[in-house]
Design an enzyme around this catalytic site. Structure first.
Site, mmCIF file in Angstrom:
data_model
loop_
_atom_site.group_PDB
_atom_site.id
_atom_site.type_symbol
_atom_site.label_atom_id
_atom_site.label_comp_id
_atom_site.label_asym_id
_atom_site.label_seq_id
_atom_site.Cartn_x
_atom_site.Cartn_y
_atom_site.Cartn_z
ATOM 1 N N CYS A 47 23.227 -19.835 -13.341
ATOM 2 C CA CYS A 47 22.880 -21.024 -12.951
ATOM 3 C C CYS A 47 22.333 -21.994 -14.140
ATOM 4 C CB CYS A 47 22.029 -21.400 -11.610
ATOM 5 S SG CYS A 47 21.353 -22.858 -11.210
ATOM 6 N N CYS A 50 18.470 -23.310 -13.265
ATOM 7 C CA CYS A 50 17.537 -22.513 -13.246
ATOM 8 C C CYS A 50 16.631 -22.619 -14.274
ATOM 9 C CB CYS A 50 17.963 -21.011 -12.737
ATOM 10 S SG CYS A 50 18.363 -20.685 -11.140
ATOM 11 N N HIS A 112 15.914 -21.155 -6.843
ATOM 12 C CA HIS A 112 17.359 -21.383 -6.447
ATOM 13 C C HIS A 112 18.003 -21.164 -5.121
ATOM 14 C CE1 HIS A 112 21.614 -21.377 -8.005
ATOM 15 N NE2 HIS A 112 21.767 -20.607 -7.158
ATOM 16 N N ASN A 150 23.086 -35.348 -3.418
ATOM 17 C CA ASN A 150 24.405 -34.888 -2.626
ATOM 18 C C ASN A 150 24.009 -33.635 -2.388
ATOM 19 O OD1 ASN A 150 25.606 -37.289 -3.006
ATOM 20 N ND2 ASN A 150 26.253 -36.860 -4.900
ATOM 21 N N SER A 158 28.114 -29.799 -7.036
ATOM 22 C CA SER A 158 28.844 -28.727 -7.754
ATOM 23 C C SER A 158 27.888 -27.565 -8.170
ATOM 24 C CB SER A 158 29.339 -29.422 -9.124
ATOM 25 O OG SER A 158 28.212 -29.964 -9.875
ATOM 26 N N HIS A 161 21.959 -25.155 -6.406
ATOM 27 C CA HIS A 161 20.024 -25.251 -6.794
ATOM 28 C C HIS A 161 19.734 -26.706 -6.347
ATOM 29 C CE1 HIS A 161 16.939 -24.008 -9.599
ATOM 30 N NE2 HIS A 161 16.825 -25.171 -9.216
ATOM 31 N N HIS A 163 18.397 -30.073 -6.175
ATOM 32 C CA HIS A 163 18.559 -31.167 -7.264
ATOM 33 C C HIS A 163 18.974 -32.372 -6.673
ATOM 34 C CE1 HIS A 163 22.579 -30.205 -7.852
ATOM 35 N NE2 HIS A 163 22.753 -30.961 -8.541
ATOM 36 N N GLN A 165 19.446 -36.876 -8.224
ATOM 37 C CA GLN A 165 20.112 -37.465 -9.468
ATOM 38 C C GLN A 165 19.271 -38.912 -9.387
ATOM 39 O OE1 GLN A 165 24.196 -37.265 -11.017
ATOM 40 N NE2 GLN A 165 24.503 -35.956 -9.221
#
Length: 337
Positions: A47, A50, A112, A150, A158, A161, A163, A165
């Site tokens: 990943c 990570c 993760h 998202n 995509s 993990h 996250h 933006q």
């Protein structure tokens, strides 16, 4: 009206939505989405988000233990000194303008195998603090700062993990411009911010309230388009995420923990969505009409494998929904823990 076709107006966007409650019993023979399965490891060596791993662009992540922010290796916006396009006009029909900005990635946790819904409220608050700090810093350079997440393959994410933006730009995007225009017009006509009045109305009526605490309110808005869409509102007037006081941020973490957990319990799946925050633009204009708010747009409709599609009439005319916002709020409310 609730059991007959009718249209509802969204004063924030200025758009209408068609509500068709009589269609809730319609049989489904369309596409069923695959459900992501299998437990993920706490750390995945493959990943690129990570801790300690190398990213696609070649940089190596530090051994972070909380949140971690970095500039997106494949940004949709670039800074002004990287050669942006210039404005051009070829008559009244063909117009373009250059835009500059920054795109950043915010890792919520080194774990993760977690989603935001599975993180402790204190860790969710730390994510809120990071979004607020980044918003404040980027707001000193750009007029609009968009923090969002998202979640899920169905939403185009995509990497599983946890996250989000942050995109910042020197132009006011379409959605923000519409909300600015409509909030300004409402405040001029009614003497109060639109979403402050709306939160007060929903707290009085209660039929669309999903969850609340002293500082925050989560509702399925009267004008919701997505089946289980929610709108997160402060109970006090606040313009931007960096302006939220520490105690209110803690209560926001608690509210999100309960709300996102309810989403996961709805269809017994890690619920996909797009979540984002809208606050006042960072410019010299008067912004008393603005109220901070969060949008959650989840696509699932009837089960973990059936989603709503925005096609046909909805692309060519106006959005449509079957399940009423009141029924959606009741279902979510029953799952709050």
């Amino acid at each position: 009206m609730s059991d007959r076709p009718h249209r509802r107006f969204n004063p924030l966007s200025g758009d209408w939505v068609l509500v068709s409650p009589q269609r809730t019993q319609r049989p489904w023979q369309g596409r069923n989405e695959a459900v992501a399965g299998g437990k993920r490891p706490a750390h995945d060596p493959a990943c690129y988000l990570c801790a300690g791993n190398k990213r696609v662009g070649g940089a190596t992540n530090p051994g972070y233990t909380g949140t971690f922010v970095f500039d997106n290796d494949f940004p949709a916006l670039t800074a002004a000194d990287t050669g942006i396009a210039t404005s051009s006009h070829d008559g009244p029909l063909l117009r373009s303008e250059g835009v500059s900005g920054v795109c950043r990635v915010v890792c919520f946790s080194p774990r993760h195998d977690l989603s935001l819904a599975e993180m402790p409220p204190a860790d969710i608050t730390a994510v809120i603090d990071t979004f607020a700090a980044e918003t404040a810093a980027l707001g000193r350079r750009y007029v609009w700062v968009q923090a969002f997440e998202n979640k899920g393959e169905i939403m185009g994410c995509s990497n599983p993990h946890p996250h989000g933006q942050i995109w910042a730009s020197d132009a006011l995007p379409n959605e923000a411009a519409a909300e600015d225009r409509n909030q300004r017009a409402y405040a001029a006509a009614n003497g109060a911010p639109l979403l402050v009045d709306y939160a007060r109305h929903e707290r009085q009526r209660r039929v669309r309230v999903v969850h609340e605490n002293a500082s925050w309110l989560a509702v399925v808005p009267y004008w919701a388009i997505w089946p289980f869409e929610t709108l997160i509102l402060p109970t006090a007037h606040v313009a931007r995420l960096p302006d939220v006081a520490p105690d209110a941020r803690r209560e926001l973490g608690e509210l999100l923990s309960s709300l996102l957990g309810a989403y996961d319990r709805l269809f017994d799946v890690s619920f996909p969505y797009s979540l984002g925050w809208h606050g006042a633009p960072f410019d010299a204009g008067v912004r008393e009409h603005w109220q901070l708010h969060g949008h959650i747009y989840p696509p699932l409709l009837r089960s973990a494998t059936i989603k709503k599609f925005m096609v046909g009439y909805e692309l060519l005319a106006e959005p449509q929904r079957d399940l009423t916002p009141e029924a959606a709020a009741e279902r979510l409310r029953e799952l709050i823990r």
